[in-house]
Scaffold this active site. Structure first.
Site, PDB file in Angstrom:
ATOM      1  N   GLU A  43      20.062  -6.725  22.369  1.00  0.00           N
ATOM      2  CA  GLU A  43      21.252  -5.901  22.116  1.00  0.00           C
ATOM      3  C   GLU A  43      22.256  -5.973  23.271  1.00  0.00           C
ATOM      4  O   GLU A  43      23.453  -5.894  23.048  1.00  0.00           O
ATOM      5  CB  GLU A  43      20.874  -4.451  21.799  1.00  0.00           C
ATOM      6  CG  GLU A  43      20.199  -4.263  20.434  1.00  0.00           C
ATOM      7  CD  GLU A  43      21.036  -4.750  19.244  1.00  0.00           C
ATOM      8  OE1 GLU A  43      22.253  -4.929  19.381  1.00  0.00           O
ATOM      9  OE2 GLU A  43      20.441  -4.965  18.168  1.00  0.00           O
ATOM     10  N   TYR A 126      27.402   2.009  21.713  1.00  0.00           N
ATOM     11  CA  TYR A 126      26.886   0.966  20.826  1.00  0.00           C
ATOM     12  C   TYR A 126      25.436   0.618  21.149  1.00  0.00           C
ATOM     13  O   TYR A 126      24.564   0.681  20.281  1.00  0.00           O
ATOM     14  CB  TYR A 126      27.759  -0.306  20.866  1.00  0.00           C
ATOM     15  CG  TYR A 126      27.017  -1.482  20.273  1.00  0.00           C
ATOM     16  CD1 TYR A 126      26.918  -1.611  18.894  1.00  0.00           C
ATOM     17  CD2 TYR A 126      26.336  -2.396  21.079  1.00  0.00           C
ATOM     18  CE1 TYR A 126      26.174  -2.634  18.324  1.00  0.00           C
ATOM     19  CE2 TYR A 126      25.593  -3.413  20.533  1.00  0.00           C
ATOM     20  CZ  TYR A 126      25.510  -3.532  19.162  1.00  0.00           C
ATOM     21  OH  TYR A 126      24.758  -4.528  18.614  1.00  0.00           O
ATOM     22  N   ASP A 144      29.983  -1.681  15.780  1.00  0.00           N
ATOM     23  CA  ASP A 144      30.437  -2.805  16.601  1.00  0.00           C
ATOM     24  C   ASP A 144      31.558  -3.513  15.840  1.00  0.00           C
ATOM     25  O   ASP A 144      32.024  -3.004  14.804  1.00  0.00           O
ATOM     26  CB  ASP A 144      29.278  -3.760  16.930  1.00  0.00           C
ATOM     27  CG  ASP A 144      28.764  -4.515  15.708  1.00  0.00           C
ATOM     28  OD1 ASP A 144      29.162  -4.161  14.570  1.00  0.00           O
ATOM     29  OD2 ASP A 144      27.987  -5.474  15.880  1.00  0.00           O
TER      30      ASP A 144
HETATM   31  N1  ADE Z   1      24.419  -7.739  16.120  1.00  0.00           N
HETATM   32  C1  ADE Z   1      24.039  -7.022  17.178  1.00  0.00           C
HETATM   33  N2  ADE Z   1      22.803  -6.545  17.033  1.00  0.00           N
HETATM   34  C2  ADE Z   1      22.372  -6.973  15.834  1.00  0.00           C
HETATM   35  C3  ADE Z   1      21.193  -6.793  15.101  1.00  0.00           C
HETATM   36  N3  ADE Z   1      20.185  -6.097  15.605  1.00  0.00           N
HETATM   37  N4  ADE Z   1      21.116  -7.354  13.892  1.00  0.00           N
HETATM   38  C4  ADE Z   1      22.163  -8.069  13.390  1.00  0.00           C
HETATM   39  N5  ADE Z   1      23.296  -8.281  14.043  1.00  0.00           N
HETATM   40  C5  ADE Z   1      23.408  -7.729  15.248  1.00  0.00           C
END
Ligand code: ADE
Ligand code: SF4
Length: 364
Positions: A43, A126, A144
């Protein structure tokens, strides 16, 4: 204007989305194990970066630092060199700081409390929402870039997405739409939808599990959303990047400890007002600024590189020098003569990695 939620059957919406996600989710390495560390690491990388781009970096990182203890023991220079090329380097610095805090203050586990999570360096709304929902199944809705786009289309949000108040109202709808039963999968599903179906240029509405709920689709106005005003213009500057050659070695300098690209290594830079600078002037500037004597042997084609607030043009300049002494470091922290083979462990940022590639191709 706040979009209305009444028009949407929340439970049906969640079920369609979650079923779609269960069947169609991409298999990604951080989805393989139910442990907080892979989720945390991914993340942080995915904050300003798409999955495809982050994936090879994730694989490198998890190999080198398979757990939080290993990461907490790394040096900043190590982490930066592994991160080099991925951009937004404060993420790498903060990743390391946060890893150390988690080990010392939280028994090597990511805190469950959102207030504590938000106090960790680099963890904003986020990432805190993403990590706490995916790892602990806590009901925090993620928003996001992908989610802004999906929500704008679903509710045909008529306001400029750059405005704070629009972002707040999208956060609010997202909070209301979130599944309290399965918030982790719900969050991943809505981000996944934005990444693979509700794409910026060509949304694949035919395959979309929530098409029947979508206002933009109903009006056939998918591409009108999100409504986004033009970006503020960036400061434009030109850097002459000096590839100073002394036999097999090249001069590298380390940037200051704070500011743009802090602590990264690069070729020495001359920042000039004008673009087409004569060789003689470059040579005299080199002498004046760095105290190095050298002769310009070749200038390459300029190339541009976009930073968040700066539009930078690089002018590559190859200089031959017979002395190895750099008299003035200016703002740089350190200098080093290296061969390209010796560079592997030094963090070098994207634009200068490109310069190295360009130079290597030239000499082949
Ligand atoms: N973008 C950021 N984190 C994500 C996630 N866990 N699954 C899909 N897209 C993402
Ligand atoms: Fe996006 Fe089309 Fe689905 Fe609407 S129907 S959410 S525009 S993919």
């Amino acid at each position: 204007m706040m979009p209305k939620l009444k028009s949407i059957d929340k439970i049906q919406f969640q079920n369609s989305l979650l079923n779609w996600f269960k069947k169609n989710k991409r298999s990604l390495p951080w989805r393989e194990q139910a442990h907080w560390y892979p989720v945390f690491l991914s993340e942080i990388m995915l904050q300003q970066t798409q999955v495809d781009q982050a994936l090879p970096y994730y694989v490198k990182f998890i190999k080198r630092y398979p757990n939080i203890h290993a990461l907490s023991k790394a040096t900043e220079q190590e982490v930066l060199s592994l991160w080099a090329g991925l951009g937004y380097y404060s993420r790498a610095r903060n990743l390391l700081k946060t890893a150390r805090i988690i080990v010392t203050d939280y028994q090597a586990k990511f805190p469950r409390d959102i207030k504590q999570a938000l106090m960790l360096p680099g963890i904003g709304k986020y990432s805190a929402s993403a990590i706490l929902s995916i790892v602990y199944n806590l009901p925090y809705a993620v928003v996001d870039g992908n989610v802004y786009r999906v929500m704008s289309r679903l509710f045909a949000v008529p306001d400029d997405i750059r405005l704070n108040k629009t972002q707040k109202s999208i956060q609010k709808i997202s909070d209301q739409l979130l599944s309290n039963i399965d918030p982790g999968n719900y969050n991943e599903a809505i981000m996944e939808l934005g990444a693979v179906i509700c794409k910026k240029q060509n949304p694949d509405c035919i395959k979309c599990p929530v098409q029947t709920f979508c206002e933009a689709f109903k009006k056939n106005e998918q591409l009108r959303y999100p409504i986004k005003s033009a970006a503020p213009s960036k400061r434009k500057i030109t850097h002459h990047a000096l590839i100073i050659v002394n036999k097999e070695a090249y001069l590298f300098v380390q940037r200051p400890a704070s500011g743009l690209l802090a602590s990264f290594w690069e070729f020495p830079i001359l920042e000039m007002k004008k673009k087409d600078i004569k060789d003689e002037l470059l040579e005299s500037e080199l002498k004046k600024i760095y105290g190095i004597e050298g002769k310009v042997t070749l200038k390459g084609d300029v190339f541009r590189h976009q930073y968040s607030h700066i539009d930078l043009t690089y002018q590559p300049v190859i200089i031959k020098s017979n002395n190895k002494k750099i008299k003035y470091l200016n703002n740089y922290r350190a200098s080093k003569w290296c061969t390209f083979e010796e560079l592997n462990e030094l963090p070098i940022h994207n634009a200068h990695l490109k310069l190295i590639e360009w130079f290597k191709n030239l000499s082949q």
